[in-house]
Design a protein around this motif. Structure first.
Motif, PDB file in Angstrom:
ATOM      1  N   GLN A 201       0.822  -1.206   0.000  1.00  0.00           N
ATOM      2  CA  GLN A 201       0.000   0.000   0.000  1.00  0.00           C
ATOM      3  C   GLN A 201       0.861   1.264   0.000  1.00  0.00           C
ATOM      4  O   GLN A 201       0.585   2.229  -0.723  1.00  0.00           O
ATOM      5  N   ALA A 202       1.913   1.262   0.830  1.00  0.00           N
ATOM      6  CA  ALA A 202       2.782   2.439   0.912  1.00  0.00           C
ATOM      7  C   ALA A 202       3.509   2.670  -0.407  1.00  0.00           C
ATOM      8  O   ALA A 202       3.594   3.802  -0.901  1.00  0.00           O
ATOM      9  N   ALA A 203       4.045   1.594  -0.987  1.00  0.00           N
ATOM     10  CA  ALA A 203       4.763   1.737  -2.254  1.00  0.00           C
ATOM     11  C   ALA A 203       3.815   2.161  -3.371  1.00  0.00           C
ATOM     12  O   ALA A 203       4.201   2.915  -4.273  1.00  0.00           O
ATOM     13  N   GLY A 204       2.578   1.682  -3.339  1.00  0.00           N
ATOM     14  CA  GLY A 204       1.599   2.104  -4.335  1.00  0.00           C
ATOM     15  C   GLY A 204       1.334   3.595  -4.272  1.00  0.00           C
ATOM     16  O   GLY A 204       1.216   4.265  -5.305  1.00  0.00           O
ATOM     17  N   ALA A 205       1.247   4.134  -3.057  1.00  0.00           N
ATOM     18  CA  ALA A 205       1.042   5.578  -2.903  1.00  0.00           C
ATOM     19  C   ALA A 205       2.219   6.359  -3.472  1.00  0.00           C
ATOM     20  O   ALA A 205       2.040   7.376  -4.163  1.00  0.00           O
ATOM     21  N   VAL A 206       3.423   5.895  -3.199  1.00  0.00           N
ATOM     22  CA  VAL A 206       4.616   6.551  -3.739  1.00  0.00           C
ATOM     23  C   VAL A 206       4.642   6.427  -5.256  1.00  0.00           C
ATOM     24  O   VAL A 206       5.004   7.374  -5.974  1.00  0.00           O
ATOM     25  N   GLY A 207       4.230   5.266  -5.786  1.00  0.00           N
ATOM     26  CA  GLY A 207       4.225   5.053  -7.230  1.00  0.00           C
ATOM     27  C   GLY A 207       3.307   6.017  -7.954  1.00  0.00           C
ATOM     28  O   GLY A 207       3.676   6.584  -8.992  1.00  0.00           O
ATOM     29  N   VAL A 208       2.100   6.220  -7.427  1.00  0.00           N
ATOM     30  CA  VAL A 208       1.162   7.164  -8.049  1.00  0.00           C
ATOM     31  C   VAL A 208       1.761   8.569  -8.069  1.00  0.00           C
ATOM     32  O   VAL A 208       1.675   9.287  -9.082  1.00  0.00           O
ATOM     33  N   ALA A 209       2.388   8.961  -6.965  1.00  0.00           N
ATOM     34  CA  ALA A 209       3.001  10.287  -6.899  1.00  0.00           C
ATOM     35  C   ALA A 209       4.150  10.410  -7.899  1.00  0.00           C
ATOM     36  O   ALA A 209       4.242  11.392  -8.651  1.00  0.00           O
ATOM     37  N   ALA A 210       5.037   9.418  -7.928  1.00  0.00           N
ATOM     38  CA  ALA A 210       6.227   9.494  -8.776  1.00  0.00           C
ATOM     39  C   ALA A 210       5.875   9.404 -10.256  1.00  0.00           C
ATOM     40  O   ALA A 210       6.386  10.178 -11.085  1.00  0.00           O
ATOM     41  N   TYR A 211       5.015   8.483 -10.623  1.00  0.00           N
ATOM     42  CA  TYR A 211       4.670   8.287 -12.034  1.00  0.00           C
ATOM     43  C   TYR A 211       3.854   9.465 -12.564  1.00  0.00           C
ATOM     44  O   TYR A 211       4.045   9.899 -13.704  1.00  0.00           O
ATOM     45  N   GLY A 212       2.938   9.969 -11.744  1.00  0.00           N
ATOM     46  CA  GLY A 212       2.177  11.132 -12.175  1.00  0.00           C
ATOM     47  C   GLY A 212       3.068  12.345 -12.372  1.00  0.00           C
ATOM     48  O   GLY A 212       2.885  13.116 -13.330  1.00  0.00           O
ATOM     49  N   ALA A 213       4.052  12.522 -11.477  1.00  0.00           N
ATOM     50  CA  ALA A 213       4.983  13.639 -11.610  1.00  0.00           C
ATOM     51  C   ALA A 213       5.832  13.500 -12.866  1.00  0.00           C
ATOM     52  O   ALA A 213       6.104  14.482 -13.568  1.00  0.00           O
ATOM     53  N   ALA A 214       6.262  12.278 -13.171  1.00  0.00           N
ATOM     54  CA  ALA A 214       7.127  12.053 -14.333  1.00  0.00           C
ATOM     55  C   ALA A 214       6.371  12.195 -15.648  1.00  0.00           C
ATOM     56  O   ALA A 214       6.918  12.697 -16.636  1.00  0.00           O
ATOM     57  N   ALA A 215       5.111  11.763 -15.690  1.00  0.00           N
ATOM     58  CA  ALA A 215       4.347  11.798 -16.948  1.00  0.00           C
ATOM     59  C   ALA A 215       3.897  13.198 -17.316  1.00  0.00           C
ATOM     60  O   ALA A 215       3.829  13.555 -18.499  1.00  0.00           O
TER      61      ALA A 215
END
Length: 441
Positions: A386-400
């Protein structure tokens, strides 16, 4: 209890297909949409272990009913939210309700079964209903958004939760606390603040680039994370016993589980925006397009469970990661006007790989811990996801970046697909190197 579990997981995928409509209605922007997903995920990840501990101390029936009530009230607030700020606050409260609700549903199912065979059947039903929520989410969410609007994705939770709570009050026996140990509120608070600061820093970096706000958030995340580690070392009953990580196999399984959700939920966020904001699909059409990603979780997971039981988790973990990596790598073929024939093999390979991986990575974590701590090991593994998923949404959205900048957004999607494939490949090597063939710690 199955209904409660279903609602918690349904929200994970149903909300994704509503994101472009939320943006159009409330002017959320990409950073706001990231928080629509992550406000829920951060609260759920930070409080999941505490939810189980509070149930042990106060009684699971009481905490499940409290969680259902909070979840229903927060869902109503989400559905009526007049601004993006109100929606984000309500999503965070919804995550708190989910964290209180989720662990207790399984505990009550286990306690209600009269013998071992009945207990195994009950757990199987509970798991099956939960696994159906993930493929149902995009379809239910897409249909509701198309027919009624994005608010209905949240409002539909309210009557279901009320009925489930009313039935639970009548048929679930009041349980006595199983333990008198203290709840680690300090650890829970520091974990939530650490994760929220990290997610905020990543989203801010994507929105404005390096600057005082992002830098301060990174410093805060590091300081809070250090304080969390020190607090857990000093706690008599820590939320996260750090001694678990002395076992290499447990640590690697936890990291692999985190990598799985970081890549999967992060890329899913970007692909959902691509389907609706770039490709022009309706919410329902986008939900149907994502079915090949989620259906294998329901179909393949039991097969992977049997395979893991026979041979141990190493081969299913590595095979799942490599297959998922090959699937996401095919996302590099997507263009703004690509046909569904381009997307289908990518989502299918990705979904089958995750279906193989999920049961195996949980089995690896549980098998590496002491038998007396198997429940805690499973909870830590789920919290990591769950924690990594939250970080993933933040990181991928920022990169895209913003879907309105079509060429740059699609190029970002290609780069993220390659990065995810590499991440899954590295995780497969870690699984091969650190997991014993038979899965024994």
């Amino acid at each position: 209890m199955c209904v409660g579990y279903f609602l918690v997981l349904l929200d994970v995928t149903a909300v994704n297909v509503a994101l472009p409509r939320i943006d159009a209605d409330l002017g959320a922007g990409v950073d706001g949409l990231q928080w629509v997903v992550d406000a829920y995920a951060v609260a759920l990840a930070a409080l999941l272990l505490v939810g189980g501990a509070v149930g042990d101390v106060r009684g699971h029936r009481r905490i499940v009913l409290l969680g259902l009530g909070i979840f229903a009230a927060a869902s109503l607030a989400c559905g009526l939210a007049p601004t993006i700020g109100v929606l984000l606050a309500s999503r965070a409260v919804q995550g708190v309700g989910a964290a209180l609700l989720l662990p207790g549903t399984l505990a009550i199912v286990v306690d209600s079964a009269p013998d071992r065979r009945a207990r195994a059947r009950a757990i199987g039903v509970w798991a099956a209903v939960g696994s159906c929520a993930l493929p149902a989410g995009p379809i239910v969410g897409g249909a509701l958004v198309d027919a009624v609007g994005w608010r209905s994705v949240f409002l539909i939770n309210v009557p279901i939760a009320v009925v489930a709570g009313a039935v639970a009050i009548r048929i679930v026996a009041d349980d006595r606390p199983a333990t008198r140990r203290r709840v680690d509120w300090a650890g829970a608070t520091l974990a939530a603040l650490t994760l929220a600061s990290l997610v905020f820093a990543i989203i801010e970096l994507g929105r404005t680039g390096p600057g005082p706000t992002a830098d301060a958030s990174i410093v805060a995340a590091l300081a809070l994370g250090s304080a969390f580690v020190l607090a857990e070392k000093r706690q008599a009953d820590p939320m996260l016993p750090l001694s678990l990580f002395r076992r290499l196999e447990f640590t690697s399984a936890t990291l692999i589980a985190g990598a799985m959700n970081l890549g999967t939920l992060g890329l899913l966020f970007v692909v959902t925006l691509y389907l609706q904001s770039v490709h022009g699909d309706s919410p329902l059409r986008a939900g149907v397009a994502l079915l090949p990603l989620f259906l294998p979780l329901t179909v393949i997971a039991p097969i992977s469970g049997r395979w893991t039981a026979q041979q141990g988790p190493r081969v299913p973990m590595a095979a799942g990661l490599l297959l998922a990596g090959a699937g996401v790598a095919l996302m590099t073929r997507l263009e703004p006007d690509s046909s569904y024939a381009v997307l289908l093999p990518a989502t299918l390979g990705w979904g089958i790989g995750i279906g193989l991986l999920t049961p195996a990575v949980v089995a690896a974590a549980v098998g590496a811990a002491d038998p007396a701590r198997s429940g805690l090991a499973s909870g830590v593994n789920n919290t990591s996801r769950q924690a990594a998923g939250a970080v993933g949404v933040a990181a991928y959205g920022a990169a895209a970046g913003r879907p309105a900048h079509t060429v740059a957004f699609v190029a970002g999607l290609h780069q993220l697909a390659v990065a995810t494939a590499i991440l899954f490949g590295i995780a497969a090597l870690v699984a091969i190197a650190t997991t014993t063939p038979g899965g024994d710690p």
